[in-house]
Structures are given as C-alpha cells and as structure tokens.
Design an enzyme around this catalytic site. Structure first.
Site, short mmCIF file in Angstrom:
data_model
loop_
_atom_site.label_atom_id
_atom_site.label_comp_id
_atom_site.label_asym_id
_atom_site.label_seq_id
_atom_site.Cartn_x
_atom_site.Cartn_y
_atom_site.Cartn_z
N TRP A 57 1.51 -0.93 0.09
CA TRP A 57 -0.14 0.06 -0.21
C TRP A 57 0.95 1.35 0.33
O TRP A 57 0.54 2.14 -0.58
CB TRP A 57 -1.14 0.12 1.47
CG TRP A 57 -0.24 -0.18 3.09
CD1 TRP A 57 0.56 -0.69 2.92
CD2 TRP A 57 -0.63 1.46 3.79
NE1 TRP A 57 1.07 -0.34 4.46
CE2 TRP A 57 0.15 0.93 4.44
CE3 TRP A 57 -1.86 2.18 3.46
CZ2 TRP A 57 -0.14 1.69 5.74
CZ3 TRP A 57 -1.36 2.98 4.98
CH2 TRP A 57 -0.56 2.22 6.27
N ASP A 58 2.15 1.10 0.45
CA ASP A 58 3.62 2.30 0.09
C ASP A 58 2.84 2.48 -1.24
O ASP A 58 2.55 4.40 -0.91
CB ASP A 58 4.48 1.39 0.13
CG ASP A 58 5.31 1.01 1.79
OD1 ASP A 58 3.61 -0.30 1.57
OD2 ASP A 58 5.37 0.69 2.10
N GLU A 84 0.70 -1.56 12.71
CA GLU A 84 0.97 -3.64 12.53
C GLU A 84 1.51 -4.08 14.11
O GLU A 84 1.88 -5.22 14.03
CB GLU A 84 2.05 -3.37 11.46
CG GLU A 84 1.48 -3.17 10.58
CD GLU A 84 2.68 -3.26 8.97
OE1 GLU A 84 2.11 -3.73 7.91
OE2 GLU A 84 3.78 -3.80 9.40
N LYS A 88 3.00 1.08 15.78
CA LYS A 88 4.68 1.26 15.15
C LYS A 88 4.70 3.09 14.73
O LYS A 88 5.65 3.27 14.69
CB LYS A 88 3.93 0.38 14.43
CG LYS A 88 4.94 -0.13 13.04
CD LYS A 88 5.45 -1.44 12.07
CE LYS A 88 6.23 -1.50 11.27
NZ LYS A 88 6.37 -2.66 10.73
#
Length: 779
Positions: free
Chosen positions: A351-352, A494, A607
C-alpha cells in the site's frame, strides 16, 4: 550513534557524498547511491570486492520462485559491475595502505556515480577515477569507466571483468545456466533463465580502452555461471589508461522487443552494444543526463529557500529515487517497498505505492500514475483469487503483490520471537485488509486530479466497485448491537494484531462503499453504456442494494469524552509503557530486543501513524478538537518504526497549526535514508518515505490537497523557509505555485485544452485562474 561517513555541501543540493571509506558500512551507500531507470536497478557496490558487500541488480517484473516453500521475489541478476584489479601481484583493496583524496558521490540531477581516490601501498602509487551510470535514455544500458594514472614507478596490472552469475538472493539461486559466448572477439554474452517463471535473460558487455597498444595480452575465461575477459597491461610513471565497460540486459517479457526468442535477443543485444561502443561513454552519459532533464527536472521543478540547504537536497534525493524505481515503461509492474535498491520485501508492492508515492506522480506525472494504477487494474484477477480463498466476494487486494495476477505473495514467517525463539508469524498477508480501500483511494484521487475519463470508464470505476463489493461481503453483523463490524484485522499499526473495528479500516471501508454508491448513481444517469457493461460484469444492481442496506449500519468508532478517537475496540484499555528509551535509539525495532509481538500487542504502543493517517486522508470527517486531542494522546505512544509514519505526522502537524513541531518531524523524516545513521538502509532505501518527503513539502507545508474532488491550496511555510515554489498538473493544466509567508501566486503555464479555467479553494473561498493568467492571494 555511529560516526557518519556522509557529507553534504551548502552549494551542492544535487550531490550526495561519502567522505571516507569504511569497510564496515558498505550497505548504506550501496542503497542510497543506487542507480536505475525503472526497468533496471543496481546497488552501488564497488568494482572491487569487499567482505560485507551486497551486489544486487534487478529487472522490474521478472519475479521468480526459488522453491514452493518460498514466496516469489525479484531475482538478483548476474552482475556486470565487478572489475577485479591485480596490481603488482596484489588485489586492489582500500583496507590496505594509504588512501587520500577519497570521494564517493552521486549527482542526483544526472544520475552519474563517481568514485575518486589515490591509493598508496608498498610499491604501488595510483590515482583511480571511476564513473558509472544507468541510462535514463536507453532502459537496457549500463555504463562504467575507470581512469587509472600511475603516480609511482612502472606498474603491472591484470584486469578481470565480465558477467558473474554466481550471485544469489541471500542464498537462493534463481537462474538456470544457459549459453556463454564471446561475439566477434569483443562482446561477452550470457544467457540465463529463471527457474520457475522461465523468463529468459540475455546480458552482454564490452570493454574498450583509450589506448589498446598498452594491452600486452588478453584472453577469455568461462566457468560456471561466469564469463570474463582478462587483460594484462603496464603503466609507466605518469602514464594513464581509460577503460570503459558498456553492458546491457534484455528479457523475454520486454515489450520493446519485436520477438521474444533468445536468438533474437542475443542479436539485438550485441548489435546495440556495438553501436554504443562507437558512440562512447561520454556521449551515452550525456544522452542519459539530457533524458533526466527533459523527462523529470525541466517541467516540474521544486525549489525550497530554507536556512537549511539539506531540505532542498532531501527533496532532490527523494525525487531522484522515485524516478529510478518507477517502471514507467510497463503497466504490468509497480514500485516495490525498497524500489530496485535491495532485496528487502523481495521486490513486492504494498500500500506504500497507493497512499504514499502515487500522489507525487498523480500531481506531476499523471501518465506514470496511470501506469501504476493499470498495474492495480491488472491485479484484479489476483485480488479476486484472494477474496475467493477467504470466502469473500469482489476484489481483496493482496497485502504484498508481485506479478499482478499472482495474488497474495506475503511471506508467512518473519523475525525471531525474543521470548519463544521461534519465527514470528506475519499476519498482514492474512488480515491486514485496508489495502483494498487504499487502492480505491488512489484511483479516486487520480480521477479527481486528471479528469481522465477513459481510465475512469475502463479501469478506475471497476476497481472502486470491485473493492466496495469486497467490503460489503466482509462486514460482520452484530445482532446484539444491530450494526456491521470489521473484526479480527490488522490496521496500519502492525503492532496491533487481531483487533476489532480498527478505526482506519472501518472508516476507509465506509468511504470506499460510499464512493461506489456515488459513482454507481452518477454513471447510471450519465453514462448508460459504461453502466450496462459494468453492471453485467459485476452484478452492480444487487451489490448496490447491499451497499445501501449495510453502509448506514457500518460501525464507525467515535471519540470518547476526552475527544480521543480509539484506534480500535481495545487499544485504550491496554497497559501503557514509557517508550522514551526506545525513541532515543537510531535503529528501528529495538523494542523487540526486550518484548515479543504478543506482549507489544497488549500495550498502548503504535508502530506508525494509524489514527493520524485517518485524519490526513479524511480530514473533513473529524473536528479539529478530536484531531488535536488524539494527536496529543497517540504521539508519545508511536515508535515510528515504519518509515511511513513521520511524513504523515508532518502533514497533520501542519494542519493543526503546529509548524515548529512539523518541521522537527520533517528533519527526522528526511534523514531516514539520507541521514547520518549508517545502518538505516542496508536492505534498500525506504521508497514510501521518499514519497512522504514530497507529501510533507507540497501537501503539508505547501498546503496542496485534493478534498472531495476539488483542488485546495493553503500554504503554511515553516519559519525556516522563505519560499516554496513548485509545479503541478491539474486536469491537464500545468500550474506554477509560488508561496511565501505573506502570499501565494498561482500561474497558469499551459494546458492541453483551449480556454481552460482552473478552479481552486483557499480558506473557504473559491478562486479561478485562466489560461496564461496569474493570481496572487494574500495570506
């Protein structure tokens, strides 16, 4: 912090440089100095060998699976770069002797890599100058040159150089050996084929010398997966020699080849290389530099006037890497999480691309953005495959993608669990599902920014419908509370696995479904031909009724009495840990030296941006008070262990009027790869963080956004900047936006459409600028 080898100079915003040699820190520069053109990517390992080096060369899209127990990955292509010098019987080795005038630098504007030093060891005293480039003009071409000047007594040399296919992907060998040959006594050629995907590679290389009379003898050497040429020569005192090495690579999936047979590729490769060697290294480098100027820098320059020149350097660095990693030549490929600069994430797309890198291309090079979205369209078959395996409908996009039709390719097991000593299971490929709405978001933003109706009709709308179809099949009905939920997921954070109702996931799913409803109603009324085609293909009438029925009951988490939006159902009730010691560490993931993921999962530790990202993408949904309270709550609990995190925080900090804090975060964001920490980029650069640098500058401080399909410009320059000047493409018009702390000016440069008028919003007011016109607005 380890001492840094990086050095940047005030008057050189296009140059990144290493100021000394240290065998312990090869990987950082191999990654950040990487060369490429979107088809071919090469880590910048040195010509001579060193312990700890990582020689990687990749060709986009050539995925292969070493074994059925492993996932597919980009194979490490046989190496051209290596050149072994034996001098007076000793190997060139900068760990020995004395090195002076050392410089290793990359010119970001031209893509030229230069290494220079003087080496004095025993009876050897030599000056070396290496130059290298991957052509931006010819996707298949790589050029090298070394000039050697003898500063001492007469010296003998042996050079071994060619093609080395004995490299692996961290131990996995992807190539079956084919033929090796020497064409017309000069060109060395190697044919190899990937073991599982059966992609043929033809690689060729040729050496040339400034004075061939200096060559005492030469011979060919062939061994397993290697073909080399050996040359012997002498240099007298003050004598010089220039050696050039030109190489190319072709594969059987290349679209610019008329035929795909090995015989044809061998012929094309050799013929092109014969022409190239006649043109010479300098000519080919000049052509490549000119292509950089014409294709990248000329039409969309960005200039920051700052008290810190590295702000501009970081932006140039980010844009350079974005362009060497994007496969603009082929819509069957996309950008990997490490680009083409290392083996990290195995060359997979995440998805970056859709959330962090696509905006840059959408707003500046829409033709490239369309290729990236075409990759997602071609990936619908893989998304259908994943949805069906999970008993859902529609398009559930893979967490990690390779060849678009493959479906999910995320590995199942990762790093060691500090408590159990066993591998940690990677749940993202199973239950991190927001990727489907991330893809739809990128599609919608592209359509809004470009008005590309052909793409919308034949690719874009279908992806929006198909992802919304997935979501409506994914919703779980809670009869007790009479609502639909999304349970057992991983959100953007995550470190929180198996959570229920992750806010980002639920809100983005709701947006996806709502957008599909609007598009359905629009094209049914305005474009019956497209509607009928898509209705027949996707069964839209039935799905539309499901959207309308379920969307009003989809649970969207609400802020608590303290105005904090809960990240998920359980986050706010978990134990709080003081993260100060870990946040001070330059390295990421140090938390897992003391805790395992199960323990972290039960603490309020984030995160990366999760709720914060939600505010950035859907700012109109949440009040300023909720955003501010949530910022204050989540920031101390966020590790920024993902490179996606800092730039997101920059953008929201600007929105909240916290420019000083935003600029401090920007300093950290720009240093993820470019900064002093020498182990930050060992496995490759952080591709999304580079897109994030552009997002921070243009969308954050520059205030450029696409909100509900409309262009908005609201600059908030930090006190450290005098001005920001950038260009964008909006609905086919190229606009220049010049911003200071007092005002900003929008200039309509040119357009594909006659008499076009561009509308934009600023501080709630609507403005228009006509073709070739300009509009200045005071702040």
């Amino acid at each position: 912090m380890t001492k840094t080898l990086m050095e940047y100079q005030q008057n050189q915003p296009w140059i990144i440089k290493e100021n000394s040699f240290d065998n312990n820190f090869l990987s950082k520069c191999e990654s950040v100095f990487a060369l490429g053109n979107g088809y071919l990517g090469v880590r910048s390992a040195f010509e001579e060998n060193y312990i700890g080096e990582k020689r990687d060369m990749f060709v986009s899209g050539t995925f292969d699976r070493f074994d059925k127990s492993e996932v597919t990955e980009l194979p490490n292509v046989p190496d051209f770069i290596q050149m072994e010098f034996v001098i007076n019987g000793r190997n060139l080795d900068l760990n020995l002797g004395e090195i002076t005038q050392y410089s290793f630098s990359l010119n970001l504007k031209t893509g030229q890599l230069i290494r220079h030093f003087i080496w004095k060891f025993a009876d050897i005293h030599l000056e070396f100058n290496f130059r290298r480039f991957v052509s931006f003009d010819d996707l298949h071409l790589l050029g090298q040159e070394v000039t050697i000047r003898n500063l001492g007594a007469d010296t003998s040399f042996q050079l071994k150089s060619g093609i080395d296919g004995q490299l692996t992907n961290s131990g996995s060998q992807h190539f079956a050996e084919g033929t090796k040959d020497q064409e017309k006594n000069r060109i060395l050629q190697m044919v190899s084929t990937t073991a599982q995907s059966r992609i043929d590679f033809v690689q060729s290389t040729i050496h040339d010398f400034s004075d061939r009379s200096l060559i005492d003898k030469a011979r060919i050497e062939i061994s397993r997966r290697q073909i080399h040429k050996l040359y012997w020569f002498h240099l007298k005192s003050n004598q010089s020699i220039k050696i050039s090495k030109l190489s190319n690579v072709y594969t059987s999936i290349d679209r610019d080849l008329n035929q795909k047979t090995v015989e044809y590729m061998i012929s094309v490769s050799a013929n092109v290389l014969n022409f190239d060697v006649q043109k010479g290294f300098d000519y080919l480098l000049k052509k490549s530099a000119l292509a950089w100027e014409e294709k990248v820098w000329r039409d969309f320059p960005i200039e920051i006037k700052s008290i810190d020149f590295t702000d501009q350097l970081a932006l140039n660095f980010a844009r350079y890497h974005l362009h060497i990693m994007v496969p603009k030549h082929d819509g069957r490929m996309s950008i990997a999480a490490k680009g083409l600069s290392g083996e990290g994430y195995k060359g997979h797309t995440a998805w970056d691309t859709d959330i962090f890198m696509l905006p840059y291309f959408t707003m500046t090079y829409p033709e490239i953005a369309r290729k990236l979205l075409t990759y997602r369209y071609l990936g619908l078959s893989g998304a259908h495959k994943k949805a069906a395996l999970n008993h859902y409908q529609g398009a559930q996009y893979p967490w990690e993608s390779a060849w678009p039709s493959n479906g999910e390719v995320a590995p199942v097991w990762g790093a060691a669990d500090i408590v159990t000593g066993k591998p940690t299971k990677i749940w993202s490929g199973f239950i991190e599902q927001h990727i489907s709405s991330d893809v739809a978001f990128g599609v919608k933003q592209y359509i809004d920014a470009t008005s590309d109706l052909r793409f919308a009709k034949f690719e874009g709308y279908e992806m929006i419908f198909d992802t919304a179809k997935f979501w409506v099949s994914r919703l779980e009905y809670n009869a007790v509370k009479d609502r639909y939920e999304i349970n057992n997921v991983v959100g953007p954070d995550e470190y929180k696995e198996h959570v229920n109702n992750n806010a980002f996931t639920n809100y983005s799913a709701a947006w996806n479904i709502s957008t599909a409803i609007k598009v359905y109603e629009k094209i049914k009324q305005q474009d019956s031909k497209s509607f009928d085609r898509l209705n027949k293909k996707l069964g839209l009438d039935k799905t539309y009724r499901q959207w309308k029925e379920k969307l009003p009951k989809l649970y969207l988490p609400k802020a608590n009495k303290d105005k904090i939006l809960p990240q998920d159902d359980s986050y706010l009730s978990k134990k709080i840990l003081d993260l100060t010691p870990y946040l001070k560490d330059d390295a990421v993931g140090t938390l897992f030296h003391d805790y395992n993921l199960d323990q972290v999962n039960n603490m309020q530790i984030t995160k990366q941006a999760d709720v914060i990202l939600l505010f950035c993408l859907f700012e109109n949904i949440f009040s300023l008070g909720i955003q501010e309270a949530s910022w204050d709550y989540y920031l101390p609990k966020t590790m920024h262990d993902s490179s996606l995190s800092l730039s997101t925080h920059v953008v929201l900090a600007v929105d909240l009027g916290r420019n000083s804090e935003a600029y401090q975060l920007f300093q950290k964001a720009k240093n993820i790869d470019l900064g002093p920490y020498m182990n930050s980029s060992n496995d490759g650069i952080h591709a999304a963080s580079l897109g994030g640098i552009w997002n921070s500058v243009v969308e954050g401080f520059g205030g450029l956004r696409v909100i509900d399909g409309k262009l908005r410009i609201e600059p908030h320059l930090p006190k450290e900047w005098d001005s920001l000047d950038y260009r964008i493409n909006w609905h086919g018009a190229r606009l220049q936006i010049s911003e200071t702390k007092e005002d900003f000016t929008v200039t309509f440069l040119n357009s594909n459409h006659l008499n076009q008028i561009v509308e934009f919003m600023s501080k709630g007011q609507k403005y228009q600028v006509k073709a070739k016109g300009s509009l200045r607005i005071k702040l």
